[in-house]
Design a protein around this motif. Sequence first.
Motif, short mmCIF file in Angstrom:
data_model
loop_
_atom_site.label_atom_id
_atom_site.label_comp_id
_atom_site.label_asym_id
_atom_site.label_seq_id
_atom_site.Cartn_x
_atom_site.Cartn_y
_atom_site.Cartn_z
N THR A 8 48.78 51.28 36.39
CA THR A 8 48.25 49.91 36.38
C THR A 8 47.03 49.80 35.47
OG1 THR A 8 46.89 50.37 38.32
CG2 THR A 8 49.08 49.43 38.71
N TYR A 9 46.88 48.63 34.88
CA TYR A 9 45.78 48.35 33.98
C TYR A 9 45.24 46.97 34.29
CZ TYR A 9 47.60 52.34 31.45
OH TYR A 9 48.03 53.60 31.12
N TYR A 10 43.93 46.82 34.08
CA TYR A 10 43.27 45.56 34.39
C TYR A 10 42.32 45.16 33.27
CZ TYR A 10 44.88 46.47 39.14
OH TYR A 10 45.65 46.73 40.23
N ARG A 66 38.55 43.11 41.73
CA ARG A 66 38.88 41.91 42.50
C ARG A 66 40.37 41.62 42.55
NH1 ARG A 66 37.26 37.26 40.72
NH2 ARG A 66 37.03 37.91 38.54
N PHE A 67 41.11 42.01 41.53
CA PHE A 67 42.55 41.76 41.46
C PHE A 67 43.29 43.08 41.63
CE2 PHE A 67 42.32 37.80 38.46
CZ PHE A 67 41.44 37.20 39.34
N THR A 68 44.46 43.01 42.26
CA THR A 68 45.30 44.19 42.43
C THR A 68 46.74 43.83 42.09
OG1 THR A 68 43.88 45.03 44.20
CG2 THR A 68 46.07 46.01 43.98
N ILE A 69 47.32 44.60 41.19
CA ILE A 69 48.73 44.41 40.85
C ILE A 69 49.55 45.46 41.59
CG2 ILE A 69 48.68 45.92 38.81
CD1 ILE A 69 50.57 43.90 37.44
N SER A 70 50.71 45.05 42.07
CA SER A 70 51.59 45.97 42.77
C SER A 70 53.02 45.52 42.57
CB SER A 70 51.24 46.03 44.26
OG SER A 70 51.42 44.76 44.87
N THR A 124 60.11 42.51 42.55
CA THR A 124 58.99 41.57 42.58
C THR A 124 57.68 42.30 42.28
OG1 THR A 124 60.12 40.17 44.18
CG2 THR A 124 57.75 39.89 43.99
N VAL A 125 56.87 41.66 41.48
CA VAL A 125 55.52 42.15 41.20
C VAL A 125 54.52 41.14 41.75
CG1 VAL A 125 53.84 42.66 39.38
CG2 VAL A 125 56.18 43.51 39.20
N TYR A 126 53.47 41.63 42.33
CA TYR A 126 52.45 40.78 42.94
C TYR A 126 51.12 40.93 42.22
CZ TYR A 126 55.85 41.06 46.74
OH TYR A 126 57.00 41.02 47.47
N LEU A 127 50.33 39.89 42.30
CA LEU A 127 48.94 39.95 41.84
C LEU A 127 48.07 39.37 42.95
CD1 LEU A 127 47.06 40.68 39.45
CD2 LEU A 127 47.12 38.26 38.83
N GLN A 128 47.39 40.27 43.66
CA GLN A 128 46.46 39.85 44.70
C GLN A 128 45.12 39.55 44.04
OE1 GLN A 128 46.90 39.42 48.14
NE2 GLN A 128 44.82 38.59 48.06
N MET A 129 44.63 38.35 44.22
CA MET A 129 43.38 37.93 43.60
C MET A 129 42.38 37.57 44.68
SD MET A 129 44.83 35.63 40.41
CE MET A 129 45.39 34.29 41.45
N ASN A 130 41.29 38.30 44.72
CA ASN A 130 40.25 38.09 45.72
C ASN A 130 38.96 37.62 45.05
OD1 ASN A 130 42.01 39.07 47.72
ND2 ASN A 130 41.34 41.17 47.35
N ARG A 131 38.11 37.02 45.85
CA ARG A 131 36.79 36.56 45.38
C ARG A 131 36.93 35.76 44.09
NH1 ARG A 131 33.62 41.05 44.17
NH2 ARG A 131 35.30 42.54 44.49
#
Length: 123
Positions: free
Chosen positions: A57-59, A66-70, A77-84
């Motif tokens: 993974t790369y950001y 703050r963001f997490t890709i999985s 399916t690919v997800y992008l969890q975005m916090n704060r």
Amino acid sequence: EVQLVESGGGLVQTGGSLRLSCAASGFTFDDYAIGWFRQAPGKEREGVSCITSDGSTYYADSAKGRFTISSENAKNTVYLQMNRLQPAATAVYYCAADEGYISTMNPTYFGFWGPGTQVTVSS
């Protein structure tokens, strides 16, 4: 036919969270890199995060911490969890894919794109 469909966008207050989903079809999921990109009004499309065909993974600097890709390969399916989230994150978010090992978030390396989902962060 390669198809990508984003979902999960919406309106959220500063400091809130959203999880974007990218449902993929028409290709062998394990052989492709998937990236998340965003484009704000009047600005160029920019890379947010990507996950390579081997799961690395790369950001972008703006997403680190703050963001997490999985990915959930069983669901393609690919997800992008975005916090704060901050107002600067307001944009249309796109997922994109292409075959092979891609570790860059340069949009020109990705040939297949979804229609996008709007994320709006209110102040």
